[in-house]
Design an enzyme around this catalytic site. Structure first.
Site, PDB file in Angstrom:
ATOM      1  CG  ASP A 189      -1.852   1.206   1.244  1.00  0.00           C
ATOM      2  OD1 ASP A 189      -2.452   1.491   0.188  1.00  0.00           O
ATOM      3  OD2 ASP A 189      -1.990   1.871   2.289  1.00  0.00           O
ATOM      4  CB  SER A 190       0.237   4.739  -0.994  1.00  0.00           C
ATOM      5  OG  SER A 190      -0.934   4.967  -0.237  1.00  0.00           O
ATOM      6  CB  CYS A 226      -3.046   0.556  -2.602  1.00  0.00           C
ATOM      7  SG  CYS A 226      -2.960   2.290  -3.034  1.00  0.00           S
ATOM      8  CD  GLU A 230      -0.283   7.272   5.327  1.00  0.00           C
ATOM      9  OE1 GLU A 230       0.806   7.326   5.918  1.00  0.00           O
ATOM     10  OE2 GLU A 230      -0.787   6.201   4.947  1.00  0.00           O
ATOM     11  CB  CYS A 277      -9.407   5.174  -0.594  1.00  0.00           C
ATOM     12  SG  CYS A 277      -7.833   5.607   0.168  1.00  0.00           S
ATOM     13  CG  HIS A 331      -5.268   5.467   3.590  1.00  0.00           C
ATOM     14  ND1 HIS A 331      -4.668   4.747   2.593  1.00  0.00           N
ATOM     15  CD2 HIS A 331      -4.257   6.016   4.310  1.00  0.00           C
ATOM     16  CE1 HIS A 331      -3.347   4.873   2.703  1.00  0.00           C
ATOM     17  NE2 HIS A 331      -3.079   5.639   3.739  1.00  0.00           N
TER      18      HIS A 331
HETATM   19  N1  DGL Z   1      -4.826   3.189   0.375  1.00  0.00           N
HETATM   20  C1  DGL Z   1      -4.775   3.880  -0.891  1.00  0.00           C
HETATM   21  C2  DGL Z   1      -6.028   3.531  -1.705  1.00  0.00           C
HETATM   22  O1  DGL Z   1      -6.645   2.497  -1.426  1.00  0.00           O
HETATM   23  C3  DGL Z   1      -4.485   5.330  -0.625  1.00  0.00           C
HETATM   24  C4  DGL Z   1      -4.021   6.078  -1.790  1.00  0.00           C
HETATM   25  C5  DGL Z   1      -3.112   7.266  -1.601  1.00  0.00           C
HETATM   26  O2  DGL Z   1      -1.970   7.094  -1.192  1.00  0.00           O
HETATM   27  O3  DGL Z   1      -3.561   8.378  -1.943  1.00  0.00           O
HETATM   28  O4  DGL Z   1      -6.378   4.190  -2.654  1.00  0.00           O
END
Ligand code: DGL
Length: 269
Positions: free
Chosen positions: A6-7, A69, A154, A188, A190
């Protein structure tokens, strides 16, 4: 090992659910916290960052990597499968979260109107409307980009009163487009971390799709159907966490979002 990319922190919501369902496998998670958020970047940048993360997970011993992600899945999965794997890792696999989500949500809607909250990159890729309408051409998909949410999550600012106002604005804009939406995708990973705040602003009649549970179940099913892959994954219950950022903030957030004290190993991509 089963790899998860994931990011940043959002993928931990899926990893937790996968481990709850299949505790015996060995897992490795990589969060690119130093470069998050991905969602405001171009497809090319997201592809570059994602392929670096995936390569690192393979080099650490993962046989199969799941892009937990939506942004990476939307912007990079297809190219990874078509170009990157055949050229660099022909015996490895990468899976994403969008097709499984589309398959489940089409079954949930009665009004045939689905809403989605996601990052700008996911929205602009049009992957969700494309995959959903491939399965049912009568369904309308309404998308709302939420560029401020990932940076707030974050930063660990989940209790900040401004978050409530921002979520209210995004959800309001989505439902202004159609009041017939009866299924909402939190597109997303997050957003699962602030699902209580989101729920407060969504009409009670709307079903909110739980991506973590469904992705975990689909992965379990995939491994049952592919014993040749699951046999290679290792079942010694090992957990390894990597992050591109070594900071007090990241350690604290991993602990908070995973629910256990974790000391992610710092890696450079
Ligand atoms: N968890 C990522 C998603 O599902 C977050 C993306 C991001 O870093 O903007 O899209």
């Amino acid at each position: 090992m089963l790899g998860f990319f994931d990011s940043g922190l959002g993928g931990l919501t899926i990893l937790k659910e996968v481990i709850r369902l299949m505790p015996d496998y060995s897992y490795i998670y990589l969060g690119d916290n130093a470069r998050t958020p991905y969602g405001s970047h171009s497809q090319d940048i997201i592809y570059k960052f994602t392929s670096q993360g995936v390569a690192r997970l393979f080099d650490e011993g993962a046989k199969l990597v799941v892009l937990v992600c939506n942004t990476s899945s939307a912007a990079a999965l297809r190219r990874l499968q078509m170009e990157f794997l055949p050229e660099h890792y022909p015996d490895k696999k990468v899976l994403g979260v969008i097709i499984p989500t589309a398959e489940e949500t089409v079954k949930m809607t009665n009004s045939k109107e689905i809403g989605i909250l996601a990052t700008e990159a996911t929205v602009h890729s049009f992957v969700y409307p494309r995959e959903i309408t491939k399965l049912d051409g009568e369904i309308k998909v309404h998308q709302q980009a939420c560029p401020l949410l990932v940076p707030i999550i974050e930063a660990g600012e989940l209790e900040w009163e401004g978050l409530d106002l921002i979520v209210k604005k995004y959800v309001g804009q989505l439902f202004e487009r159609s009041s017939a939406i009866d299924v909402l995708i939190l597109g997303c990973t997050h957003y699962e971390l602030i699902s209580d705040v989101i729920k407060k602003h969504v009409p009670d009649s709307v079903k909110i799709f739980n991506q973590a549970r469904v992705i975990a179940e689909k992965l379990e099913n995939y491994l049952e159907c592919h014993p040749e892959i699951s046999e290679q994954l290792g079942k010694d219950g090992k957990r390894d966490f990597l992050s591109t950022e070594d900071s007090w903030r990241v350690k604290d957030l991993f602990r908070k979002f995973y629910g256990e004290k974790i000391n992610p190993r710092k890696v450079s991509l």
